[in-house]
Design an enzyme around this catalytic site. Structure first.
Site, PDB file in Angstrom:
ATOM      1  N   SER A 125      23.349  55.912 -47.479  1.00 52.39           N
ATOM      2  CA  SER A 125      23.411  54.718 -46.638  1.00 52.39           C
ATOM      3  C   SER A 125      24.754  54.642 -45.925  1.00 52.39           C
ATOM      4  O   SER A 125      25.784  55.089 -46.457  1.00 52.39           O
ATOM      5  CB  SER A 125      23.243  53.495 -47.538  1.00 52.39           C
ATOM      6  OG  SER A 125      23.592  52.312 -46.858  1.00 52.39           O
ATOM      7  N   TYR A 150      25.047  48.488 -55.953  1.00 55.84           N
ATOM      8  CA  TYR A 150      24.092  49.260 -55.144  1.00 55.84           C
ATOM      9  C   TYR A 150      24.848  50.254 -54.253  1.00 55.84           C
ATOM     10  O   TYR A 150      24.547  51.447 -54.249  1.00 55.84           O
ATOM     11  CB  TYR A 150      23.233  48.312 -54.271  1.00 55.84           C
ATOM     12  CG  TYR A 150      22.619  49.041 -53.106  1.00 55.84           C
ATOM     13  CD1 TYR A 150      21.506  49.859 -53.287  1.00 55.84           C
ATOM     14  CD2 TYR A 150      23.174  48.955 -51.819  1.00 55.84           C
ATOM     15  CE1 TYR A 150      20.976  50.568 -52.224  1.00 55.84           C
ATOM     16  CE2 TYR A 150      22.650  49.660 -50.756  1.00 55.84           C
ATOM     17  CZ  TYR A 150      21.552  50.464 -50.965  1.00 55.84           C
ATOM     18  OH  TYR A 150      21.039  51.176 -49.916  1.00 55.84           O
ATOM     19  N   LYS A 154      25.173  54.707 -54.189  1.00 58.37           N
ATOM     20  CA  LYS A 154      25.010  55.653 -53.075  1.00 58.37           C
ATOM     21  C   LYS A 154      26.241  56.569 -52.992  1.00 58.37           C
ATOM     22  O   LYS A 154      26.112  57.773 -52.804  1.00 58.37           O
ATOM     23  CB  LYS A 154      24.787  54.913 -51.760  1.00 58.37           C
ATOM     24  CG  LYS A 154      23.471  54.165 -51.693  1.00 58.37           C
ATOM     25  CD  LYS A 154      22.268  55.095 -51.821  1.00 58.37           C
ATOM     26  CE  LYS A 154      20.940  54.382 -51.931  1.00 58.37           C
ATOM     27  NZ  LYS A 154      19.826  55.259 -52.285  1.00 58.37           N
TER      28      LYS A 154
HETATM   29  C1  UD1 Z   1      22.075  45.610 -46.155  1.00 59.28           C
HETATM   30  C2  UD1 Z   1      23.023  45.898 -47.262  1.00 59.28           C
HETATM   31  C3  UD1 Z   1      23.321  47.359 -47.262  1.00 59.28           C
HETATM   32  C4  UD1 Z   1      22.041  48.143 -47.448  1.00 59.28           C
HETATM   33  C5  UD1 Z   1      21.029  47.738 -46.390  1.00 59.28           C
HETATM   34  C6  UD1 Z   1      19.709  48.353 -46.766  1.00 59.28           C
HETATM   35  C7  UD1 Z   1      24.322  43.851 -47.579  1.00 59.28           C
HETATM   36  C8  UD1 Z   1      25.633  43.204 -47.416  1.00 59.28           C
HETATM   37  N1  UD1 Z   1      24.224  45.088 -47.110  1.00 59.28           N
HETATM   38  O1  UD1 Z   1      22.672  45.988 -44.932  1.00 59.28           O
HETATM   39  O2  UD1 Z   1      24.204  47.677 -48.314  1.00 59.28           O
HETATM   40  O3  UD1 Z   1      22.277  49.517 -47.357  1.00 59.28           O
HETATM   41  O4  UD1 Z   1      20.884  46.327 -46.344  1.00 59.28           O
HETATM   42  O5  UD1 Z   1      18.689  47.860 -45.994  1.00 59.28           O
HETATM   43  O6  UD1 Z   1      23.411  43.276 -48.096  1.00 59.28           O
HETATM   44  N2  UD1 Z   1      21.184  38.650 -41.306  1.00 59.28           N
HETATM   45  C9  UD1 Z   1      21.057  37.336 -40.919  1.00 59.28           C
HETATM   46  N3  UD1 Z   1      20.096  36.582 -41.516  1.00 59.28           N
HETATM   47  C10 UD1 Z   1      19.262  37.079 -42.495  1.00 59.28           C
HETATM   48  C11 UD1 Z   1      19.404  38.431 -42.881  1.00 59.28           C
HETATM   49  C12 UD1 Z   1      20.388  39.183 -42.266  1.00 59.28           C
HETATM   50  O7  UD1 Z   1      21.792  36.854 -40.058  1.00 59.28           O
HETATM   51  O8  UD1 Z   1      18.419  36.338 -43.011  1.00 59.28           O
HETATM   52  C13 UD1 Z   1      22.205  39.482 -40.647  1.00 59.28           C
HETATM   53  C14 UD1 Z   1      23.253  40.032 -41.588  1.00 59.28           C
HETATM   54  O9  UD1 Z   1      24.323  39.155 -41.712  1.00 59.28           O
HETATM   55  C15 UD1 Z   1      23.627  41.324 -40.892  1.00 59.28           C
HETATM   56  C16 UD1 Z   1      22.346  41.765 -40.176  1.00 59.28           C
HETATM   57  O10 UD1 Z   1      21.550  40.598 -40.095  1.00 59.28           O
HETATM   58  O11 UD1 Z   1      24.590  41.073 -39.923  1.00 59.28           O
HETATM   59  C17 UD1 Z   1      21.598  42.849 -40.908  1.00 59.28           C
HETATM   60  O12 UD1 Z   1      21.418  42.428 -42.251  1.00 59.28           O
HETATM   61  P1  UD1 Z   1      20.550  43.263 -43.296  1.00 59.28           P
HETATM   62  O13 UD1 Z   1      19.226  43.535 -42.721  1.00 59.28           O
HETATM   63  O14 UD1 Z   1      20.629  42.567 -44.592  1.00 59.28           O
HETATM   64  O15 UD1 Z   1      21.293  44.668 -43.372  1.00 59.28           O
HETATM   65  P2  UD1 Z   1      22.825  45.016 -43.724  1.00 59.28           P
HETATM   66  O16 UD1 Z   1      23.584  43.836 -44.137  1.00 59.28           O
HETATM   67  O17 UD1 Z   1      23.355  45.786 -42.591  1.00 59.28           O
END
Ligand code: UD1
Length: 338
Positions: A125, A150, A154
């Site tokens: 990842s 997690y 990785k």
């Molecule tokens: C997350 C994990 C990462 C993992 C990946 C796997 C965290 C901090 N990181 O990545 O370690 O490898 O998932 O899929 O959890 N967001 C919102 N609202 C929501 C959900 C997400 O605003 O309800 C935003 C988050 O703040 C982020 C973006 O959307 O900026 C992507 O979020 P997400 O899909 O959870 O992925 P990552 O955080 O990049």
């Protein structure tokens, strides 16, 4: 050629099984069904016309892993997806994550080390980079202290594979560092099946769009980005799946430059959370109910991939745009809710 896909009924695993079968590989899946369903096999059959072999095995049971390899001596390649992946849960239950993600990796590598020749693809990842200093992120960017157990699994997983490859020359491995996988197969026969409340952005968006969730919380509007929301590199799961097949073929055809290699898998384009929402609104024709709230602890500001290495060495490039990936995610959501 027989290939074992662990976690092959999961989101990325099932899409990879489809691409492997499309290329004529003989696939055997191991999955413990802890976060997937046997029904995914029907979706794979609907797309490819071929039912892969499936064994319900928990890879934590070492004797079952040994027994599997004793029965399938002709397995030449392994693509290892099976792992726990919820960041928050990993903070609550670190030992579960170390046992699930590290213990099982060790058992697999032990079995592969016994073989005259083995090819191994590992699901890693972009989380290993943490908040990288430079964008786009190249593979030689430093690995930063993990934010969660997690993420640590990785990083440790990559180190365990690298250490093993140093002393087992018959083992060839590639770690693929995914950016943000999303979307579904265009047939809508397989896709992401999050259990409970989705933690990831895209399934939360599509579930809000379909009315299962009232509102999407956008975590943070004050980041130093173009619109204040975090930047990620969203990659279509079918593009990602194809990269696995190319990486495996590289090993099987002995085209690798070293017996352990690492590649980023992303599109090279960063999108903000608001841009992802706009993409959803464009492809669905629906307004999304969302609100900007506080930052989520542990989130990084920005991460998008340098695609140069994968492009040059693997000859692979993501083909789908964010809108195409979002459209497939939306079509999948509509199908599973109907
Ligand atoms: C997350 C994990 C990462 C993992 C990946 C796997 C965290 C901090 N990181 O990545 O370690 O490898 O998932 O899929 O959890 N967001 C919102 N609202 C929501 C959900 C997400 O605003 O309800 C935003 C988050 O703040 C982020 C973006 O959307 O900026 C992507 O979020 P997400 O899909 O959870 O992925 P990552 O955080 O990049």
């Amino acid at each position: 050629m027989k290939v074992l896909v662990t976690g092959g009924l999961g989101f990325i695993g099932s899409h990879t099984v489809v691409e492997l079968q499309n290329k004529g590989f003989n696939v055997v899946i191991i999955d413990d069904l802890s976060n997937s369903s046997e029904k995914v096999l029907d979706g794979i059959v609907a797309i490819t016309g071929v039912k892969p072999a499936f064994e319900k095995i928990d890879l934590k049971e070492k004797s079952k892993v040994e027994d599997f390899f004793a029965r399938h001596t002709d397995v030449q390649g392994v693509i290892h997806f099976a792992a726990s992946k919820a960041v928050g849960e990993s903070v609550e239950k670190p030992l579960l994550y170390y046992e699930n993600n590290i213990g099982t990796l060790v058992y697999l590598l032990k079995e592969l080390s016994k073989k005259d020749k083995a090819s191994f693809i590992f699901s890693s990842s972009c989380t290993v980079y943490g908040q990288a200093d430079k964008m786009p992120i190249t593979e030689d960017a430093p690995v930063k202290t993990a934010e969660s157990p997690y993420g640590n699994t990785k990083q440790m997983g990559e180190e365990i594979i690298a250490d093993t490859c140093k002393v087992v020359p018959s083992l060839n491995a590639i770690a693929l560092r995914y950016f943000n996988p999303m979307g579904a197969h265009p047939s809508t026969e397989i896709g992401e099946l999050p259990i409970g409340v989705p933690q990831n952005l895209v399934p939360f968006i599509t579930q809000t769009g379909i009315g299962m969730r009232e509102q999407l919380s956008v975590f943070g509007g004050d980041y130093p980005t173009s619109d204040g929301t975090c930047v990620r590199d969203y990659i279509h799961v079918v593009d990602l799946a194809k990269a696995h097949v190319i990486a495996l073929e590289r090993l099987l055809e002995h085209k690798n430059d070293a017996n352990y290699e690492v590649f980023n898998l992303g599109t090279g384009t960063g999108s903000t959370v608001l841009e992802a929402i706009q993409s959803f609104e464009r492809v669905s024709g629906k307004k999304l109910n969302y609100e900007i709230v506080d930052r989520r602890p542990g989130d990084i500001t920005s991460a998008y991939a340098s695609t140069e290495k994968a492009n040059k060495i693997l000859g692979w490039k993501a083909e789908s745009t964010l809108d195409e990936a979002m459209k497939s995610a939306w079509e999948w959501e509509q199908k599973i809710r109907n």
